[in-house]
Design an enzyme around this catalytic site. Structure first.
Site, PDB file in Angstrom:
ATOM      1  N   LYS A  43       6.527  -5.429  -2.117  1.00 30.37           N
ATOM      2  CA  LYS A  43       7.530  -5.678  -1.067  1.00 30.37           C
ATOM      3  C   LYS A  43       6.860  -5.898   0.286  1.00 30.37           C
ATOM      4  CE  LYS A  43       9.649  -1.760  -1.818  1.00 30.37           C
ATOM      5  NZ  LYS A  43       8.878  -1.294  -2.981  1.00 30.37           N
ATOM      6  N   THR A  44       5.954  -4.983   0.631  1.00 34.02           N
ATOM      7  CA  THR A  44       5.296  -5.104   1.932  1.00 34.02           C
ATOM      8  C   THR A  44       4.447  -6.370   1.961  1.00 34.02           C
ATOM      9  OG1 THR A  44       5.286  -2.706   2.070  1.00 34.02           O
ATOM     10  CG2 THR A  44       3.851  -3.857   3.593  1.00 34.02           C
ATOM     11  N   ASP A 230      10.805  -3.409   6.824  1.00 35.01           N
ATOM     12  CA  ASP A 230      10.214  -2.741   5.653  1.00 35.01           C
ATOM     13  C   ASP A 230      10.907  -1.380   5.473  1.00 35.01           C
ATOM     14  OD1 ASP A 230       8.566  -2.345   3.530  1.00 35.01           O
ATOM     15  OD2 ASP A 230       6.698  -2.163   4.651  1.00 35.01           O
ATOM     16  N   GLU A 231      10.871  -0.832   4.279  1.00 33.71           N
ATOM     17  CA  GLU A 231      11.431   0.506   3.992  1.00 33.71           C
ATOM     18  C   GLU A 231      12.876   0.619   4.493  1.00 33.71           C
ATOM     19  OE1 GLU A 231       9.640   2.648   2.281  1.00 33.71           O
ATOM     20  OE2 GLU A 231       7.524   2.172   2.649  1.00 33.71           O
ATOM     21  N   GLN A 261      13.262   5.376  -3.344  1.00 40.04           N
ATOM     22  CA  GLN A 261      12.313   5.964  -2.389  1.00 40.04           C
ATOM     23  C   GLN A 261      12.989   6.388  -1.096  1.00 40.04           C
ATOM     24  OE1 GLN A 261       8.239   4.254  -2.142  1.00 40.04           O
ATOM     25  NE2 GLN A 261       9.076   2.633  -3.398  1.00 40.04           N
ATOM     26  N   ARG A 609       2.137   6.628  -5.618  1.00 38.50           N
ATOM     27  CA  ARG A 609       1.078   6.296  -4.645  1.00 38.50           C
ATOM     28  C   ARG A 609      -0.239   6.037  -5.367  1.00 38.50           C
ATOM     29  NH1 ARG A 609       3.672   4.129  -1.760  1.00 38.50           N
ATOM     30  NH2 ARG A 609       5.269   4.572  -3.268  1.00 38.50           N
TER      31      ARG A 609
END
Ligand code: ATP
Ligand code: MG
Length: 685
Positions: A43-44, A230-231, A261, A609
């Site tokens: 995504k990022t 983002d996020e 998330q 992660r």
């Protein structure tokens, strides 16, 4: 003028390296777009590539693009990646930063519109607490009954809802809330008086400016052709309002996120923003990314199975493009200390042979857990950094230096003045300070001006008068040095430290603590070199998040799972998976089932992660809140799929000194029959 005059067309590597869904997301630049995808699906990366695409296609100048990231560190990384993709011909960079840092920029330009001066101070939680305490005192509110932290969290909540005091809707007949609302009002007035704002104000004032001044909103919304976030799953109501105002003209917004998330509801994050995105933005295109480029298949299987226990989720598939990889290790230790010894052994003996220490992270649920690791690392000499503990800028000597700089920069900054008026000692005791404070209230003057006036009126006792006057004259001199003589901000601090007597204070008493303080101040001076002037440095200090620290040097990373969002490491250790600690009891007590699901999402964030190695662990005894407790392994451990997990009993990794240190445990065999132990034994049979 043509946009393309500014850029060399890059080699489009940023597109050829993407999969089809990612490509589609990069190329679809007109209209609202929501990318819903699991951890590590790129995504990022898509956001960065989109910016590169928009720029290289000449669709916009850099300053017509706004990208909101979750941390300042993420913004810097994006900056580096974009620069790499576009080469050195590009002119300028897009607006990149967190909601707070971007709002601070906007607010400085239009500070007058909310009765602030452009050089306003941004206060931190420490200052917030001090202000609230003072207000409570004058309003006769007992802070033992209502804690300042609670009041601040309520004020933050109101601000996240875009409510100034006048907008707050109280529950009927709630006298406590009525009283707290009064505090909120006084608090806001005080902030204005200090020419200051808190974090919540940065966005609250920006939205207010946009809502009241359509010309300003239009200027920004016309200018910002492309907005990327983002996020997005962790944005709150006021942030979504802010975005809506800025997208008014072009409606080109691209948000990426993962409902699994969403871990910041305690800070006001509204998953509704994410789930109902297409209700806010008509004709939204939704793209899903299902390929994971970060983690091995085993890691993904474990994370996916765990999160499938949540009821409130969109549900998604994720396939790794890597091989199966190693099994996830589940380690059982006897105590928290043992866990720290065991994990640091694995890092030292195995991980450090395979990976750089930077690529290893220990992710904890609560920051207190880092202490045992820290002690162990110090003992064996393994370099480490703690992110999210006491921030560098929160150390007392650093705060003193910053307070000196703040009062030089902004003469109404009473909080800074109060901090350093008697550091080093200038005989300004409590009674003199009370006198100055009182005079400042009665005459509506800053503390600095009040002190000067009181000296002129000859109302300060003689001994104090001389040293206070010297201090006030010094502040004036330093202001002159910086603003008129144009001394650099670095030289300024060096001068301040010498002339104020602060350096001597530390040098005269030589002990380890003072030596550390001097080292930290040296570090501060070198950090200041990265900034052009005092203004940008002070802004950086006030906006720095716990994750925005020095990442240089090979060190093991210790941080909370919350702070690890968006990051990735080759090897990840997840200690302390015990009931009460993880899932954290407070989350469950406060939010019941929803709280439990948020904790599970946190577990999902933690596991994902990792690129290659994931070790989960729990200990059967833990020294927690002043007491030894028998712990029960986390229910999340029961939810891990057996097939992908290798269980280890780590009792033999214990060093001898452990037994000396913990004789009581050594002699008391009952801990072998603790609930955690019994459950664990059952499971390995
Ligand atoms: P998170 O949900 O944790 O924030 P994310 O969806 O933002 O994750 P990224 O951080 O963008 O994922 O990507 C994860 C890793 O996969 C990064 O190392 C990234 O460089 C890599 N990656 C992403 N897409 C591709 C691709 N198409 N080819 C190769 N590597 C990729
Ligand atoms: Mg990401």
């Amino acid at each position: 003028m043509n946009y393309n005059d500014f850029f060399i067309m890059p080699n489009h590597e940023y597109i050829t390296n993407l999969n089809d869904s990612q490509k589609e997301a990069v190329l679809h630049i007109t209209g609202p777009l929501l990318i819903v995808a699991g951890a590590g699906s790129g995504k990022t990366r898509v956001l960065t590539s989109r910016i590169a695409h928009i720029l290289s296609e000449g669709k916009a100048f850099p300053n017509e693009i706004l990208a909101v990231t979750f941390t300042n560190k993420a913004a810097r990384e994006m900056q580096v990646r974009i620069s790499k993709i576009l080469g050195n011909k590009q002119v300028g960079l897009p607006w990149l930063g967190t909601f707070h840092s971007i709002c601070a920029k906007i607010l400085r330009r239009h500070a007058n519109a909310v009765s602030l001066n452009y050089n306003f101070t941004i206060i931190d939680q420490d200052d917030q607490i001090r202000l609230i305490k003072t207000i409570c005192k004058s309003e006769n509110i007992d802070i033992k009954k209502i804690s300042p932290n609670y009041i601040i969290s309520l004020i933050n909540k109101w601000k996240n809802n875009a409510w100034y005091p006048a907008d707050v809707r109280l529950k009927r007949n709630d006298n406590l809330e009525k009283q707290l609302l009064k505090i909120y009002k006084i608090y806001q007035d005080k902030l204005l008086g200090l020419n200051a704002c808190d974090f919540g104000d940065l966005i609250l004032h920006s939205v207010n400016i946009f809502e009241k001044n359509m010309d300003i909103t239009e200027m920004y919304s016309r200018k910002l052709k492309y907005i990327l976030v983002d996020e997005y799953q962790d944005t709150n109501l006021i942030q979504s309002k802010w975005l809506r105002l800025l997208t008014k003209t072009h409606n080109n917004i691209c948000c990426v996120g993962d409902d699994d998330q969403s871990i910041y509801s305690w800070r006001g994050a509204e998953i509704k923003n994410f789930l109902e995105f297409d209700k806010i933005y008509k004709d939204t295109k939704i793209i899903r990314l299902e390929e994971n480029y970060r983690s091995t298949q085993n890691i993904l299987n474990v994370a996916s199975e765990l999160i499938s226990n949540n009821e409130n989720r969109l549900g998604k598939n994720l396939n790794s493009n890597k091989n199966e990889g190693e099994l996830i290790k589940l380690n059982c230790f006897r105590s928290g200390k043992d866990e720290a010894i065991g994990i640091s052994d694995i890092i030292e003996k195995e991980m450090s042979k395979k990976y750089k220490l930077n690529e290893v992270a220990i992710l904890v649920r609560a920051i207190f857990q880092t202490r045992e690791f820290e002690e162990r690392f110090l003992k064996i000499g393994l370099p480490y950094r703690i992110l999210g503990g006491i921030k560098f800028y929160e150390r007392s000597e650093i705060k003193d230096c910053i307070a000196y700089l703040r009062i030089i920069y902004q003469n109404k900054d009473d909080l800074a003045f109060e901090r350093i008026v008697n550091v080093p000692k200038r005989s300004v005791g409590e009674s003199t300070f009370k006198q100055i404070n009182q005079f400042s209230k009665e005459n509506n003057l800053s503390l600095e001006k009040s002190s000067m006036k009181l000296i002129e009126l000859n109302k300060i006792k003689p001994k104090t008068k001389t040293s206070l006057l010297l201090f006030l004259k010094l502040i004036e001199k330093w202001r002159n040095d910086y603003f008129i003589k144009k001394l650099s901000h670095i030289k300024l601090l060096q001068l301040v430290l010498d002339e104020s007597g602060y350096s001597n204070l530390l040098k005269n008493k030589k002990d380890l603590e003072n030596e550390n303080k001097l080292e930290n101040i040296k570090e501060l001076i070198s950090a200041m070199k990265e900034f052009d002037n005092l203004e940008s440095f002070l802004e950086h200090v006030s906006l720095a998040t716990s994750i925005d620290q020095d990442w240089n040097g090979e060190k093991v990373n210790l941080m909370t799972m919350h702070a690890s969002k968006g990051l990735e490491f080759n090897a990840v250790f997840l200690p302390g998976w015990e009931e009460g600690l993880f899932p954290h009891q407070r989350s469950i007590d406060e939010k019941g089932h929803n709280g439990l699901e948020e904790e599970r999402r946190l577990a999902y964030v933690g596991i994902t992660r990792s690129k290659e190695i994931a070790h989960i662990s729990f200990s059967m005894n833990r020294f927690y809140q002043g007491d030894w407790i028998d712990s029960i392994s986390s229910r999340f451990i029961d939810e891990l799929p057996e097939k992908y997990v290798k269980r280890n009993n780590n009792f033999d990794t214990v060093e001898e000194d452990y037994f000396d240190f913990n004789q009581d445990i050594e002699n008391d065999k009952s801990d072998y029959r603790s609930p955690g132990w019994i459950r664990y034994q059952k499971r390995i049979k």
